[in-house]
Design a protein around this motif. Structure first.
Motif, PDB file in Angstrom:
ATOM      1  N   LEU A   2       0.736  -0.963   0.187  1.00  0.00           N
ATOM      2  CA  LEU A   2       0.224   0.281  -0.335  1.00  0.00           C
ATOM      3  C   LEU A   2       0.514   0.910  -0.322  1.00  0.00           C
ATOM      4  O   LEU A   2       1.626   1.165   0.650  1.00  0.00           O
ATOM      5  N   PRO A   3       0.130   2.402  -0.874  1.00  0.00           N
ATOM      6  CA  PRO A   3       1.611   3.324  -0.190  1.00  0.00           C
ATOM      7  C   PRO A   3       0.945   3.647   0.488  1.00  0.00           C
ATOM      8  O   PRO A   3       0.373   4.147   1.697  1.00  0.00           O
ATOM      9  N   SER A   4       2.314   4.754   0.959  1.00  0.00           N
ATOM     10  CA  SER A   4       2.564   5.949   2.122  1.00  0.00           C
ATOM     11  C   SER A   4       1.272   7.071   1.916  1.00  0.00           C
ATOM     12  O   SER A   4       0.628   7.616   1.221  1.00  0.00           O
ATOM     13  N   LEU A   5       0.775   7.524   3.263  1.00  0.00           N
ATOM     14  CA  LEU A   5      -0.976   8.354   2.474  1.00  0.00           C
ATOM     15  C   LEU A   5      -0.805   9.306   4.255  1.00  0.00           C
ATOM     16  O   LEU A   5      -0.173   9.297   5.361  1.00  0.00           O
ATOM     17  N   LYS A   6      -0.929  10.517   4.101  1.00  0.00           N
ATOM     18  CA  LYS A   6      -1.004  11.690   5.105  1.00  0.00           C
ATOM     19  C   LYS A   6      -1.767  12.338   5.052  1.00  0.00           C
ATOM     20  O   LYS A   6      -1.835  13.929   3.865  1.00  0.00           O
ATOM     21  N   ARG A   7      -3.429  12.515   4.618  1.00  0.00           N
ATOM     22  CA  ARG A   7      -4.533  13.681   4.284  1.00  0.00           C
ATOM     23  C   ARG A   7      -5.799  13.841   5.215  1.00  0.00           C
ATOM     24  O   ARG A   7      -5.752  12.563   5.726  1.00  0.00           O
ATOM     25  N   SER A   8      -6.538  14.482   4.519  1.00  0.00           N
ATOM     26  CA  SER A   8      -8.234  14.303   5.229  1.00  0.00           C
ATOM     27  C   SER A   8      -8.264  13.291   4.433  1.00  0.00           C
ATOM     28  O   SER A   8      -8.786  13.342   3.497  1.00  0.00           O
ATOM     29  N   LEU A   9      -9.732  12.363   5.186  1.00  0.00           N
ATOM     30  CA  LEU A   9     -10.071  11.481   4.819  1.00  0.00           C
ATOM     31  C   LEU A   9     -11.586  11.384   4.381  1.00  0.00           C
ATOM     32  O   LEU A   9     -12.473  11.455   3.588  1.00  0.00           O
TER      33      LEU A   9
END
Length: 389
Positions: free
Chosen positions: A161-168
């Motif tokens: 899975l890709p790295s993520l840091k965001r508004s869901l």
């Protein structure tokens, strides 16, 4: 599955590693629910499939007759919610864990609430599939305007899975977020990295240590956000010295102490904990309460010996500075280091320091971070509360 996989399941461990897989029938995709079958072709349970991971399947159920219709996960989230209802009765607690992955029946799903918002971690392909629906349910249940998503980069990479840091869901949360615990105010920057997050798993332990620290000089090692020091000071500790190598963590700790009017009785020290401890020994510093809460040092067996050396050194140096009757609260977040090995390491440190210790309590994670018997990876925090005789 091979016999080793079946034996692991009977002992309560809920991961099926690739080496325990005999064959895969059909063409399941990442996050599909698959049937687990033993060597005699008996159906023994269900799991989330992850073809790119060394952990090939993560068990969802050991009931072959269980069904997984659309939205099946919601009942498990509601069950987790029921467990956390009691937390709302605590004075000023607005930061806690709602879903704790395998321990709540949802492998790789972690949900933490921080006052007006929440952070979701989806660390497996199965978790990744349901995260948007999960976010909508959480937002409705707790009247949240926004939900932030972050992921452990290492774990997600191993799961393909890709790295993520965001508004869901909704706008990006305003940083920092205000939270309360035991009647004190804190700020948490949930959009930042791990060092700015809040460890709600220590909530009970902070209260225990504070209750034993009235009139004490407190040394808070790897002090992070300052929560141990803040509650101890609010409970009547004489002073607190907080040591951390991170300037960002110390800045956050200073802000949290200021929010509660406790900064004047606190000394914030940036530096290597071991170097600071040796300096304090040379100058004959003494404390009545010492807290040692380092980050993880051993998540694999190959790292255990080195980690045990570091744990021994930090506890040995700390014990030499503890006054008779003093309190030591010492912790490990290393999943590769079991409780018995940690206890043994603490015993070596006490003997070399020439101190005898009473163990007042075994310490673990708060109730909102439940763990599973037979699955040690869910026990992410272990510790001992001790008194010097």
């Amino acid at each position: 599955m091979k016999e080793q996989g079946v034996r692991s399941l009977t002992k309560g461990h809920l991961w099926i590693f690739s080496g325990a897989v005999t064959k895969v029938t059909g063409r399941p995709g990442p996050g599909d629910v698959v049937a687990l079958v033993d060597g005699g072709n008996h159906h023994v349970g269900w799991a989330w499939y992850s073809p790119d991971s060394r952990i090939r399947a993560r068990v969802l159920s050991l009931r072959p007759d269980e069904k997984f219709p659309e939205g099946w996960w919601l009942e498990r989230v509601k069950g987790a919610r029921e467990l956390r209802y009691a937390l709302e009765g605590e004075e000023g607690t607005t930061a806690f864990r709602l879903v704790n992955a395998e321990a709540d029946g949802l492998p790789g799903v972690i949900v933490d609430l921080y006052g007006p918002t929440a952070v979701v971690q989806a660390l497996t392909p199965g978790a990744d599939r349901l995260k948007k629906e999960l976010a909508r349910w959480i937002a409705g249940e707790f009247s949240l305007k926004s939900i932030w998503e972050k992921g452990d980069d290492v774990i997600r990479r191993f799961e393909g899975l890709p790295s993520l840091k965001r508004s869901l869901l909704g706008p990006e949360p305003l940083a920092p977020v205000a939270v309360r615990e035991h009647g004190l105010n804190y700020e948490v920057d949930i959009t930042a990295g791990q060092e700015s997050l809040w460890f709600s798993d220590q909530r009970r332990n902070r209260s225990l240590v504070a209750g034993l620290s009235k009139g004490a000089r407190v040394l808070d090692l790897f002090g992070f956000s300052g929560a141990f020091s803040a509650l101890a000071l609010a409970g009547g500790a004489k002073s607190a010295t907080l040591v951390d190598s991170s300037s960002k963590a110390l800045k956050q700790a200073r802000r949290n102490l200021e929010l509660n009017g406790l900064e004047k009785r606190t000394d914030l020290i940036q530096g290597n904990v071991f170097a600071v401890l040796r300096q304090y020994l040379e100058t004959n510093r003494r404390f009545e309460t010492i807290i040692i809460d380092p980050d993880s040092r051993a998540n694999t067996k190959s790292m255990v010996q080195k980690a045990m050396g570091a744990y021994k050194d930090s506890n040995l140096l700390a014990l030499k500075m503890l006054s008779p009757g003093g309190i030591l609260a010492t912790f490990s977040r290393s999943s590769g280091l079991g409780e018995e090995a940690f206890r043994e390491t603490l015993g070596w440190a006490a003997r070399d320091a020439g101190k005898r210790l009473q163990v007042l309590a075994r310490l673990g994670q708060s109730e909102d971070h439940p763990c599973l018997l037979g699955h040690p990876e869910t026990e992410t925090l272990k510790g001992f509360l001790c008194r010097v005789l």
